[in-house]
Structures are given as structure tokens and as C-alpha cells.
Design an enzyme around this catalytic site. Structure first.
Site, PDB file in Angstrom:
ATOM      1  N   ASP A  45      -9.378 -22.713 -27.809  1.00 47.22           N
ATOM      2  CA  ASP A  45     -10.330 -22.069 -27.627  1.00 47.22           C
ATOM      3  C   ASP A  45     -10.013 -21.485 -26.164  1.00 47.22           C
ATOM      4  O   ASP A  45     -10.394 -20.203 -25.758  1.00 47.22           O
ATOM      5  CB  ASP A  45     -11.955 -22.180 -27.783  1.00 47.22           C
ATOM      6  CG  ASP A  45     -12.379 -23.291 -26.869  1.00 47.22           C
ATOM      7  OD1 ASP A  45     -11.548 -24.105 -26.536  1.00 47.22           O
ATOM      8  OD2 ASP A  45     -13.351 -23.647 -26.847  1.00 47.22           O
ATOM      9  N   SER A  46      -8.976 -21.721 -26.205  1.00 51.49           N
ATOM     10  CA  SER A  46      -8.398 -21.251 -24.343  1.00 51.49           C
ATOM     11  C   SER A  46      -7.547 -19.675 -24.947  1.00 51.49           C
ATOM     12  O   SER A  46      -7.519 -18.764 -23.960  1.00 51.49           O
ATOM     13  CB  SER A  46      -7.263 -21.976 -23.848  1.00 51.49           C
ATOM     14  OG  SER A  46      -6.467 -22.340 -25.081  1.00 51.49           O
ATOM     15  N   ASP A  84      -9.921 -25.936 -32.436  1.00 46.80           N
ATOM     16  CA  ASP A  84     -11.136 -26.137 -31.372  1.00 46.80           C
ATOM     17  C   ASP A  84     -11.838 -25.610 -32.082  1.00 46.80           C
ATOM     18  O   ASP A  84     -12.017 -24.111 -32.982  1.00 46.80           O
ATOM     19  CB  ASP A  84     -10.867 -25.378 -30.103  1.00 46.80           C
ATOM     20  CG  ASP A  84     -10.494 -26.495 -28.809  1.00 46.80           C
ATOM     21  OD1 ASP A  84     -10.652 -27.739 -29.082  1.00 46.80           O
ATOM     22  OD2 ASP A  84     -10.111 -25.645 -28.307  1.00 46.80           O
ATOM     23  N   LYS A 112     -11.690 -30.586 -32.908  1.00 47.99           N
ATOM     24  CA  LYS A 112     -11.751 -31.040 -31.602  1.00 47.99           C
ATOM     25  C   LYS A 112     -12.709 -30.092 -31.291  1.00 47.99           C
ATOM     26  O   LYS A 112     -13.191 -29.119 -31.502  1.00 47.99           O
ATOM     27  CB  LYS A 112     -10.603 -30.370 -30.763  1.00 47.99           C
ATOM     28  CG  LYS A 112     -10.990 -30.822 -29.588  1.00 47.99           C
ATOM     29  CD  LYS A 112      -9.514 -31.462 -28.496  1.00 47.99           C
ATOM     30  CE  LYS A 112      -9.565 -29.642 -27.413  1.00 47.99           C
ATOM     31  NZ  LYS A 112      -9.974 -28.816 -27.204  1.00 47.99           N
ATOM     32  N   GLU A 114     -15.657 -31.240 -27.740  1.00 48.40           N
ATOM     33  CA  GLU A 114     -16.105 -31.095 -26.187  1.00 48.40           C
ATOM     34  C   GLU A 114     -17.441 -31.637 -26.017  1.00 48.40           C
ATOM     35  O   GLU A 114     -18.435 -31.409 -26.277  1.00 48.40           O
ATOM     36  CB  GLU A 114     -16.006 -29.790 -25.193  1.00 48.40           C
ATOM     37  CG  GLU A 114     -14.644 -29.158 -25.445  1.00 48.40           C
ATOM     38  CD  GLU A 114     -14.698 -27.757 -24.725  1.00 48.40           C
ATOM     39  OE1 GLU A 114     -15.968 -27.981 -23.337  1.00 48.40           O
ATOM     40  OE2 GLU A 114     -13.510 -27.356 -24.877  1.00 48.40           O
ATOM     41  N   GLU A 181      -8.894 -34.317 -19.828  1.00 52.78           N
ATOM     42  CA  GLU A 181      -9.041 -33.208 -19.055  1.00 52.78           C
ATOM     43  C   GLU A 181      -9.194 -33.288 -18.050  1.00 52.78           C
ATOM     44  O   GLU A 181     -10.290 -33.521 -16.942  1.00 52.78           O
ATOM     45  CB  GLU A 181      -9.372 -32.033 -19.776  1.00 52.78           C
ATOM     46  CG  GLU A 181      -8.977 -30.714 -19.170  1.00 52.78           C
ATOM     47  CD  GLU A 181      -9.663 -29.380 -19.518  1.00 52.78           C
ATOM     48  OE1 GLU A 181      -9.811 -29.437 -20.508  1.00 52.78           O
ATOM     49  OE2 GLU A 181      -8.461 -28.230 -19.224  1.00 52.78           O
TER      50      GLU A 181
END
Ligand code: KIV
Length: 263
Positions: A45-46, A84, A112, A114, A181
Site C-alpha cells: 500500500d506504499s 497489502d 499482509k 499490520e 520494519e
């Protein structure tokens, strides 16, 4: 051409071979990643930052993730493809199932998410329904406002121990991979040793099982280059060569070096 599955990555962890992951957002770059023998391709999602020019990943939607996932899938049949789950798309278990299904149907082979312990039931549910899950701990960009900025995480012993414990809970719940990260190198190594599933680091030192970088960062074209990244286009003659060099340096342990690590 040998396709990469989660079993391949588990085997690499057991034999101590490092593997490389890189973000991808479109078909053309995805083909270069396939040609470079990179093991894991992540539709991050970057893309909110590097494709859309936003100042965080928070505005990214499930539909946008699905659009980019489908494009990346068309360009690469070799690497394991992770997508993501964007901000709030897994805030409840029902949402997580529905949105993960959209990304899997777009071509993802794993999703993925978070966060730590609070995700255990969600990870269990997705995993039980046949959806492989990658956890993401440490600096979790979707929580940037809660964290107070993009800062190194887990510097204190207590925070480091808690991060390891939460990642173990995710593994027990059924997670297949963990991304960690922006943490001190020591913690990256400790987490990899504490888990039997593979751990992929970004700004987490040389001792994680794999490394991941944002494509635009490792080509040196992002607006803001994090300290833990390296410009692989520097010294190589093409994007293809740069991506291949990144994979080679991860596998032979040259990247990351001291200057890319946190204490
Ligand atoms: O969105 C992303 O690109 C990521 C990587 C930085 C791991 O989550």
C-alpha cells in the site's frame, strides 16, 4: 522456471539461504521482477506514496489494491505474490474475510496485515478459510499518526520483547510470514530466531531471513529516501540490472550493510 511458494521460503529459512522481496505496482515492472528471480513480489500500500503521491498509505482503498494486484499478477508467474490489506480493510473479521477474498481473486497468493496480538483471531480466521497471511510488525505505516511519525520501533528492551511475543502469537494463529520494519538490527535477528516461519526485514538489519525494499526507493527515484534503503541503479546500467543486483546482494549478504541498519 521454478515458482516460489511458502514452502520454498520455509525451506530457505531452514537451510539458512536469504531471499529477496520487492514491491511491485504494475505489469511492466512486475515482468522485470520475474526476470530478476526475486522470490517475493509485494503489492504494497506504499503505492499511496510512490504511485499516488499521497503523504501516507491511509487513503489507499481495497479497489485500488485489487487493480494493482491484478496488473502485477499478469507480469509475474514466478515470485510469491503478496498484497497489502489497506487501512481499515481488516478492522473487523467480516471485513477482513470479504476484502482478503477480493485481493486473492485479483491474483494475490497471500495478504499482509499490520499489527500484533489484536489480529490473532483475524489471522486464524483467514488462515482457516485458506488465505495465507503475512503479519507486519515494528513500524506499521497505517498507524503513523498513532506512532507519532515514521520512527524506529522496539528500541527499548521491553518494547522489543513485546514485539517478539506478539509476532509469536501471530505465528501460533496461523501466519505464514512476518514483515518487520524499521527496528534495531539486534531485534530483527532475535525475531527471526524466535519464529519458525520466515521473517522479512526492511530496515531491520542483516539477520532476518529475507529483505524487502520499496521498488522506487531501491531505484533511487522516491522523493524521500529512507536511510535503510540503497540506490541499486547507481553502478548498474538498467532497471533490470539494478533489480537483479539487489537480489544478488541480499542472497550473498552484502545488503544490508552497516550504513543501512539501526542500533
Ligand atoms: O507497503 C509496503 O510497501 C510495505 C513494505 C514497506 C514492507 O508494507
Amino acid at each position: 522456471m521454478k515458482t516460489i511458494s511458502i514452502s520454498s521460503l520455509n525451506g530457505m529459512k531452514i537451510s539458512g539461504e536469504k531471499f529477496a522481496a520487492i514491491t511491485a505496482y504494475d505489469y511492466t515492472f512486475s515482468r522485470l521482477i520475474e526476470n530478476s528471480s526475486i522470490e517475493v513480489s509485494l503489492v504494497g500500500d506504499s503505492l499511496g506514496n510512490v504511485i499516488q503521491g499521497r503523504d501516507s498509505t491511509i487513503p489507499v482503498t481495497v479497489d485500488e489494491m485489487a487493480y494493482h494486484t491484478a496488473a502485477v499478477k499478469r507480469g509475474n508467474n514466478r515470485s510469491l505474490l503478496i498484497a497489502d490489506m489497506p487501512f481499515m480493510s481488516y478492522s473487523t473479521e467480516v471485513k477482513a474475510l470479504d476484502n482478503a477474498a477480493i485481493l486473492m481473486q485479483a491474483g494475490a497468493q497471500m495478504v499482509k496485515v499490520e499489527g500484533g496480538e489484536w489480529l490473532a483471531d483475524t489471522v486464524y480466521l483467514l488462515s482457516e478459510r485458506g488465505i495465507p497471511v503475512c503479519g507486519h510488525v515494528g513500524l506499521t505505516p497505517q498507524s503513523v499518526h498513532k506512532l507519532g511519525g515514521y520512527k524506529v520501533q522496539g528500541k527499548e528492551d521491553e518494547a522489543a520483547a513485546q514485539m517478539i511475543e506478539e509476532a509469536q502469537i501471530l505465528e501460533e494463529a496461523g501466519a505464514d510470514l512476518i514483515v518487520i520494519e524499521c527496528v534495531p538490527s539486534k531485534l530483527g535477528g532475535q525475531l527471526s530466531a524466535a519464529l519458525s516461519i520466515p521473517v522479512i526485514g526492511i530496515g531491520a538489519g542483516p539477520d532476518t531471513d529475507g529483505q524487502v525494499l520499496v521498488l522506487h526507493d531501491m531505484l533511487g527515484i522516491s522523493q524521500r529516501l529512507p536511510r535503510f534503503t540503497k540506490n541499486f541503479l547507481d553502478g548498474n546500467n538498467s532497471i533490470q540490472e539494478a533489480i537483479t543486483a539487489y537480489g544478488d546482494e541480499v542472497r550473498d549478504g552484502t545488503f544490508p550493510s552497516k550504513e543501512h541498519c539501526f542500533k
